[in-house]
Design an enzyme around this catalytic site. Structure first.
Site, PDB file in Angstrom:
ATOM      1  N   SER A 160       0.845  -1.194   0.000  1.00 42.70           N
ATOM      2  CA  SER A 160       0.000   0.000   0.000  1.00 42.70           C
ATOM      3  C   SER A 160       0.877   1.240   0.000  1.00 42.70           C
ATOM      4  O   SER A 160       2.074   1.180   0.245  1.00 42.70           O
ATOM      5  CB  SER A 160      -0.876   0.006   1.246  1.00 42.70           C
ATOM      6  N   LYS A 161       0.245   2.346  -0.290  1.00 38.24           N
ATOM      7  CA  LYS A 161       0.934   3.625  -0.309  1.00 38.24           C
ATOM      8  C   LYS A 161       1.599   3.887   1.041  1.00 38.24           C
ATOM      9  O   LYS A 161       2.697   4.402   1.118  1.00 38.24           O
ATOM     10  CB  LYS A 161      -0.099   4.702  -0.619  1.00 38.24           C
ATOM     11  N   ARG A 162       0.905   3.457   2.086  1.00 37.88           N
ATOM     12  CA  ARG A 162       1.428   3.667   3.427  1.00 37.88           C
ATOM     13  C   ARG A 162       2.762   2.931   3.647  1.00 37.88           C
ATOM     14  O   ARG A 162       3.646   3.424   4.340  1.00 37.88           O
ATOM     15  CB  ARG A 162       0.389   3.191   4.450  1.00 37.88           C
TER      16      ARG A 162
ATOM     17  N   ASP B 168       5.481   5.013   2.216  1.00 41.33           N
ATOM     18  CA  ASP B 168       5.796   6.156   3.086  1.00 41.33           C
ATOM     19  C   ASP B 168       6.630   5.693   4.277  1.00 41.33           C
ATOM     20  O   ASP B 168       7.603   6.334   4.668  1.00 41.33           O
ATOM     21  CB  ASP B 168       4.504   6.808   3.599  1.00 41.33           C
TER      22      ASP B 168
END
Length: 508
Positions: A265-267, A270
């Site tokens: 996921s994008k998380r 990050d």
RNA sequence: GCCGCCUUAGCUCAGUUGGUUAGAGUGUUUGUUUCGUAAACAAUUGGUCACGGGUUCGAUUCCUGUAGGCGGCUCCA
């Protein structure tokens, strides 16, 4: 190819919903579709699935097309490029879905349901794992439980309602997945999915079937997360257009996060410090920008190559592929079933390989811009040679700032600390002599400069080794870069001498 | 909970009709080269083929059970 499709022109589609930046997995789905289509001389269609108006995000559609352009994955037909099956935006095709939903109701394959979203919510809270299915549909407010008359009057009164598919009882739905082979589901395990929402928009399930038929799609590649709802789509094909017209399915393995096994996921990006979007994405609401592979300094060739390797390999051990090679060698039979773990280190390796492999002219303009953004003005005549000299040291395009920047602009903060402790007067004398010698030298070639340098060192009874590092710091500013004499040759006499003098002054 | 999918070096993956000693890349470590960095080249390290049972002369491969991981179960896609 599998029988039944040999005679038809291959047509594939990518069907994103415009809800934000395009994720790695999305681009890979595009890639596999594209490779397959191009390999078979087929068409690649991009259809925008914007049936959920509550999730629509401005700019997302443009972003998708810009990403495809950057990757070199040009659609043959789309909402942007047009085509014979327009419109390619589902919101613009709204009326045609209702017709099929109505047809299904008339034939007893679907029914009206009047339960409100709130009622369903309470139901889900009340009953653990509530499903609208064979066991529960008889207890709900729908045209199956209501009398024909009641249903009529509710509809006439404009009562909000949805249309749900009526799943047959205890039937096996089978289909052959190009990657997984035969897959079987029992209809009792699937719920009566909503086909047409209260606002008249279709859900994905109806829209994908209708559009794949209307757009004459022959092969549908999508993420594995769609596998559980595949039986609904098969049933719909059977009811509406006939199984013989159905595209061949292939459910692509998930892309997994580097640590653990979850879906990437994008998380995760990050958290672990790598991009997950293809390009920078600025959320129009929060104004927050998420970094993309392009802005991180990835080459599209590397990005595409890396994506292709996520779930596929050609079995030969070859790892670096151009897009054309991928089109020639890609094979759906060689896509594996297990989730593919995303490895950022490997992604960097691909980029480094492509920076080395490609002629610098293909990314020179971009590097020039990156340098300009850092206030370094590079002149074109030298830039190509300089990039060639340092490209083996760059993992990202942005690394050229450090690796090539000093050719154009002397470091303001040369690494004096690493030479100061061993600095002594006779070294100082040497460099003063060197300036004089270089001022007089008739040739300004790396080999000659090295020869003069070493001869002079011998005359001063100094080992060249002791002088090389200071010389490097003077010219480069740090302990990196190509051979020092090559650098000096590039810099030219004036600049070389200026830099020596400057650092000599700082050592005083 | 229900259903489905998956499981081979640290990581990404090969190993396709069952057959010697299960292979690459990447990573680790080291060496060569260099003023030095990177690259390159070479070497090194690395696996109870998830686990149990079955079929077989022989199973990573076929069957079956178990475990673990993941995915889905929205008027999202």
């Amino acid at each position: 190819m599998t029988e039944g499709t040999i005679n038809k022109k291959v047509r594939v589609r990518f069907a994103p919903s415009p809800t934000g930046g395009l994720h790695l997995g999305g681009v890979r789905t595009v890639l596999f579709n594209y490779l397959f289509a191009k390999q078979h001389g087929g068409d690649f269609v991009v259809r925008i699935e914007d049936t959920d108006q509550t999730r629509f995000v401005a700019g997302a559609e443009d972003y998708i097309f810009e990403t495809l352009k950057w990757c070199g994955l040009t659609p043959d037909e789309s909402s942007l490029h047009g085509g014979p099956f327009a419109p390619y935006r589902q919101s613009e095709r709204k009326p045609m879905y209702k017709e099929f939903a109505d047809k299904l109701v008339k034939e007893g394959k679907a029914y009206y349901a009047f339960d409100t979203a709130e009622e369903l919510d309470t139901k889900r809270k009340e009953i653990n794992n509530f499903q609208y299915n064979h066991a529960t549909r008889g207890l709900m407010k729908n045209s199956l439980t209501l009398s024909a008359k009641e249903t009529e009057s509710l509809l006439a009164a404009g009562t909000p309602h949805v249309i749900r598919i009526l799943l047959p009882d205890n039937e096996e739905v089978k289909f052959t997945d190009l990657i997984r082979g035969e897959v079987i589901f029992n209809t009792n395990q699937v719920d009566d999915k909503v086909l047409l929402k209260a606002d008249g928009m279709p859900t994905y399930h109806l829209a994908v079937v209708v559009d794949d038929f209307k757009m004459e799609i022959t092969h549908a590649f999508r993420g594995e997360e769609w596998l559980p709802s595949a039986p609904v789509h098969i049933l719909l094909w059977n009811y509406l257009f006939g199984l013989e017209n159905m595209p061949q399915w292939a459910h692509l393995p998930l892309i997994l996060k580097p640590d653990g096994n979850g879906k990437l996921s994008k998380r995760d990006g990050d958290r672990l410090g790598f991009p997950t979007f293809a390009m920078d994405w600025k959320d129009p609401k929060s104004e927050e920008t998420t970094i993309g592979f392009r802005e991180r300094g990835f080459l599209p060739e590397a990005f595409v190559n890396m994506l292709a390797a996520l779930g596929w390999n050609d079995g030969s051990g070859q790892e670096v592929f151009s897009l054309d090679e991928l089109i020639a060698k890609f094979s759906i039979d060689r896509v594996h079933k297990g989730g593919a773990k995303f490895d950022y280190e490997k992604a960097k390796w691909y980029n480094q390989e492509w920076i080395k492999k490609l002629p610098v002219s293909s990314y020179q303009a971009q590097v020039k811009q990156i340098l300009a953004d850092k206030g370094i003005i590079a002149n074109d005549e030298n830039l190509e040679q300089i990039l060639n000299l340092v490209k083996e040291r760059c993992v990202f395009l942005n690394d050229f700032v450090e690796q090539a920047g000093f050719f154009f602009k002397a470091s303001d903060t040369p690494d004096i600390a690493s030479i100061k402790p061993k600095w002594e007067e006779k070294k100082n004398m040497f460099f003063i002599e060197l300036i004089r010698a270089y001022e007089l030298s008739t040739l300004w070639e790396a080999a000659d400069l090295e020869k003069e340098f070493k001869e002079l060192a011998a005359a001063h009874q100094l080992k060249p080794g002791e002088l090389m590092l200071p010389f490097r710091i003077m010219l480069v500013g740090g302990k990196f870069g190509p051979g020092v004499f090559e650098i000096a040759a590039f810099l030219g006499r004036d600049e070389t001498l200026n830099r020596i003098k400057k650092v000599l002054g700082m050592l005083d």
